[in-house]
Design a protein around this motif. Sequence first.
Motif, short mmCIF file in Angstrom:
data_model
loop_
_atom_site.label_atom_id
_atom_site.label_comp_id
_atom_site.label_asym_id
_atom_site.label_seq_id
_atom_site.Cartn_x
_atom_site.Cartn_y
_atom_site.Cartn_z
N SER A 99 -62.23 11.83 38.08
CA SER A 99 -60.85 12.20 37.79
C SER A 99 -60.63 12.11 36.28
CB SER A 99 -59.87 11.28 38.52
OG SER A 99 -59.90 9.98 37.95
N ALA A 100 -59.51 12.65 35.83
CA ALA A 100 -59.21 12.62 34.39
C ALA A 100 -59.13 11.19 33.88
CB ALA A 100 -57.90 13.35 34.12
N SER A 101 -58.67 10.25 34.71
CA SER A 101 -58.52 8.87 34.27
C SER A 101 -59.85 8.24 33.89
CB SER A 101 -57.86 8.04 35.37
OG SER A 101 -58.68 7.98 36.53
N GLU A 102 -60.96 8.76 34.46
CA GLU A 102 -62.27 8.18 34.19
C GLU A 102 -62.88 8.67 32.88
OE1 GLU A 102 -64.73 7.68 38.00
OE2 GLU A 102 -63.20 9.13 38.60
N TYR A 103 -62.24 9.63 32.25
CA TYR A 103 -62.70 10.08 30.94
C TYR A 103 -62.40 9.07 29.85
CZ TYR A 103 -64.26 14.96 31.44
OH TYR A 103 -64.97 16.10 31.71
N TYR A 104 -61.38 8.24 30.06
CA TYR A 104 -60.83 7.46 28.96
C TYR A 104 -60.89 5.95 29.21
CZ TYR A 104 -58.74 12.07 28.26
OH TYR A 104 -58.55 13.41 28.11
N LEU A 105 -60.96 5.22 28.10
CA LEU A 105 -60.68 3.79 28.09
C LEU A 105 -59.31 3.65 27.43
CD1 LEU A 105 -64.15 2.43 26.91
CD2 LEU A 105 -63.24 2.47 29.25
#
Length: 392
Positions: free
Chosen positions: A210-216
């Motif tokens: 998901s998009a959330s897993e692209y970022y810290l």
Amino acid sequence: MIRVASLLGLLIEDDRNFLGQMLQLLPRTISNFDIHWDSSDEFDNAIERIMRYRYDIIVTDVYANAVHKGKTPGDNKANDIVAAIRKTRMCPIFVYSSGSCPDSIEKEQGPFLIYADKAHPKFAKTLSDELHNLIKTGIPGIARRLHDELDAVSGPSFLWSFLQDHWNKLQKAGFTSPDTLERLIRKRASVQLGRLDPQQTGAKEIDFVSASEYYLMPPVADGLRLGTILRESQTNNFFVVLTPHCHLTIQPGKSCPRADHVLLIPAIPFDVVARENPDLDPREGKGSKRNEKLRKAIQSPAQIGKAPQGRYWFLPGFLDIPSSYCDFTQTRSVPYETAGSDYESLATLDTPFAEALQSCFISFYGSVGLPSLRPDDFEYLIDPNQSNQPPR
């Protein structure tokens, strides 16, 4: 929502008579979770328990002693409980008392901290409804599942197999100091939790993210690094840092990194790029053609219009970060000090996405065009009788 067999709750109530009533009111099953309730009638003891045991949800009285001007003793106790939980783990909290909500709790209220007046005639229903809502957020079940997975990762699947089988070799090589072992287990656990699909049995890596897993988000460390997402203060435009992390590391005894300038790539909003390339706008069209346009639009590098192959790198939207395209034909170099003062650091692209962005950027500018061969010269490949055979 990820489900587990049971959750552990803690009830904190200093009035022993009312404690028994509360235990009767607390639900034992919510959304197919069995909930086991511990109880404590002393707040200091409760804090010790919270630090020692893993509770998934907490219900606590405010401990409302006689009200004085300013803060009450109960207000302080409730604040201590909330602070202790937040220092320890993510755990939803239901707070109750008679009367209005204490100031310290009111300031902190949100989706995971709920207050209710126990003197209200519908308190029992409010308690049940709010506990259901807190459980249905998924946070208690996810936290319990991750805790159990961490036990498994550092237990039977790793410590008992890899470490036991290789212990003698690790000792001889000097890898058995407590610090080294902890880092080894931490690394293994983080990779296994981050890359394996929790919905699958066995060790199967995830196929989609998901998009959330692209970022810290927020960044796990101070300073800039490859993949840091910046928002310019004056314009609210977004940029991504392309300077390698090794050039941005501040060495001991130094006040700034070796790189006195930082290379930024702008993140162009999806709507802007789509308007400039209407033929490939995934919002136009129907059925399979529309799906194919969308697939091309969100892959990296994205296939957008007549732009050179590899020009755009898709940045999926998440919270304040809009869905955008990093445009490799537009770069900006800013002084290191300016990057820290004129831009807000929102997040960092996680591995391997930051490295993929860098790789695509290098590939785009490292491409070399070649003159084409004439197909007529190679008709012999499809028709051996052609006269223009290559020399033997």
